[in-house]
Design an enzyme around this catalytic site. Structure first.
Site, PDB file in Angstrom:
ATOM      1  N   TYR A  97      17.191  45.019 -66.833  1.00 49.29           N
ATOM      2  CA  TYR A  97      16.543  44.196 -66.053  1.00 49.29           C
ATOM      3  C   TYR A  97      15.057  43.713 -66.205  1.00 49.29           C
ATOM      4  O   TYR A  97      14.457  42.955 -66.311  1.00 49.29           O
ATOM      5  CB  TYR A  97      16.729  44.744 -64.627  1.00 49.29           C
ATOM      6  CG  TYR A  97      18.074  44.139 -64.074  1.00 49.29           C
ATOM      7  CD1 TYR A  97      18.645  43.151 -63.436  1.00 49.29           C
ATOM      8  CD2 TYR A  97      19.462  45.405 -64.346  1.00 49.29           C
ATOM      9  CE1 TYR A  97      19.671  42.498 -63.165  1.00 49.29           C
ATOM     10  CE2 TYR A  97      20.189  45.043 -63.569  1.00 49.29           C
ATOM     11  CZ  TYR A  97      20.217  44.222 -63.099  1.00 49.29           C
ATOM     12  OH  TYR A  97      22.285  43.784 -63.357  1.00 49.29           O
ATOM     13  N   GLU A 129      25.356  47.878 -58.705  1.00 55.47           N
ATOM     14  CA  GLU A 129      26.403  48.334 -59.984  1.00 55.47           C
ATOM     15  C   GLU A 129      26.361  49.736 -59.749  1.00 55.47           C
ATOM     16  O   GLU A 129      26.221  50.452 -60.038  1.00 55.47           O
ATOM     17  CB  GLU A 129      25.307  47.143 -60.985  1.00 55.47           C
ATOM     18  CG  GLU A 129      25.601  46.298 -61.254  1.00 55.47           C
ATOM     19  CD  GLU A 129      24.106  45.187 -61.941  1.00 55.47           C
ATOM     20  OE1 GLU A 129      23.627  46.091 -63.233  1.00 55.47           O
ATOM     21  OE2 GLU A 129      24.454  44.412 -61.971  1.00 55.47           O
TER      22      GLU A 129
END
Length: 394
Positions: free
Chosen positions: A98, A140
């Protein structure tokens, strides 16, 4: 929730960002892959990059998330985020990635919009990004905790050619795992150029059957890039071969309870529906189930006889089929209709929950028919094979 200052800035700049978002995502992917070619080779779907669908889907998800933040303070688009998180988990996306995405995405925003990106604008959109990223990371993390991270090996115990363009594979994973009816697994293969490409395939039988089954439709290169992984599986995989597979993921699963269901599919979208119906049959369910399927022709309908048999095994189920090309010969089961799916005359319970899977035009058409008949949008769920272009189009 966005800070009040950032919310004001995002609301004011959303039209500009939304207007340029596809240019931004195009620049983002170009620079990301130029500096990190291994991501395109081993993580991202090269076909979706070649046809531009992944760029459109990313643009749509960013715009949809930002719009939700400013239009519904305190709320998040949970369905969209859950779908993305499950897809990421099936690919093995890590938290560290990310930060990489942030670097290249905000670099692309600056390059495309130039001086329009003031420090205040950059700070506000940075807040949007990290709200979305941290939410996905949390989702997640939970998925990895429940299902496990990483890959396992699965032996192909049987291959069956179902139609000219579809084959099913029975898989026996080294580490037995359960799944929910409707979920999918990722399959990772090494292609001739050394790339390790990943694709998702629905599990098309019920949990508890022992071996998993996936059904793979070969993607022809008529109007889109040839399907790299589907072609490789069709040409090379036979019984006895071993594949790398992920744990099962996906949030389009059989709704719990005893309420009535509409299971609507088209083409290869029948695969999660088969899993749901198989589970209902195995468990002796008496639920009211309306099954709708549309296809090009009976010969293209993958698992046609199995679908008919499963519906016949359920006392509360009815089957409705449409074929664009319907020959004159008799078919087993309820008589199909010619043309495209038309639910106007289908008897639907007032409290039905709908699950849709198939090409986007089919799902949009069915959804429009359902909402016109009074089915609440919240009771209509769907699964997109590939990038979620529905979000991009809304």
């Amino acid at each position: 929730m966005l800070s009040p200052e950032s919310a004001t800035t995002v609301r004011a700049t959303l039209p500009v960002i939304a207007g340029a978002i596809q240019d931004i995502t195009a620049r983002f992917y170009d620079t990301l892959f130029a500096d990190n070619p291994e991501l395109l080779r081993d993580l991202f779907n090269r076909g979706n990059q070649a046809n531009g669908e992944q760029r459109v889907a990313l643009a749509g998800s960013i715009a949809a998330f930002a719009t939700a933040l400013v239009d519904h303070p305190g709320g998040l688009p949970g369905t969209m985020l859950s779908r993305i998180a499950n897809k990421h988990a099936s690919l093995g996306v890590t938290e560290e990635q990310y930060a990489v995405v942030h670097k290249y995405l905000f670099g692309a925003i600056g390059e495309v919009l130039g001086d329009a990106v003031t420090p205040e604008v950059a700070q506000a959109w940075d807040e949007v990004y990290w709200l979305m990223a941290e939410t996905l990371i949390g989702l997640e993390r939970d998925l990895y905790r429940e299902a496990g991270r990483g890959w396992t090996r699965a032996t192909v115990t049987e291959r069956r050619d179902e139609t000219a363009d579809a084959a099913s594979f029975l898989l026996r994973p080294d580490v037995p795992q359960s799944f929910l009816p409707g979920q999918y697994v990722s399959v990772r293969v090494t292609l001739p150029d050394g790339a390790r490409q990943i694709r998702q395939y629905s599990l098309s039988n019920a949990p508890g059957r022992g071996d998993w089954r996936i059904t793979v439709k070969r993607v022809r290169g008529e109007s889109a890039p040839e399907g790299e992984v589907s072609t490789w599986l069709h040409e090379h995989v036979r019984a006895g071969d071993v594949l790398d597979v992920s744990a099962p993921f996906g949030d389009l699963t059989l709704p719990e309870g005893d309420g009535p269901l509409l299971l609507a599919s088209a083409g290869i979208g029948v695969t999660p529906v088969l899993s749901m119906l198989d589970h209902l049959a195995v468990t002796g369910s008496g639920r009211r189930v309306v099954v709708v399927h549309a296809d090009r022709s009976p010969g293209d309908h993958v698992h046609r006889e199995e679908l008919t048999d499963l519906v016949a095994a359920l006392p509360g189920a009815t089957l409705h089929r449409w074929y664009e090309d319907l020959p004159a010969q008799e078919l087993s089961g309820p008589a199909p209709a010619a043309g495209r799916a038309d639910l106007s005359a289908v008897d639907l319970p007032g409290d039905v929950t709908a699950c849709l899977c198939g090409p986007l035009p089919f799902m949009r058409a069915v959804r429009a028919q359902l909402t016109a008949r009074g089915v609440a949008a919240s009771d209509i769920r769907y699964e997109v094979f590939g990038p979620d272009l529905w979000i991009a189009g809304d």
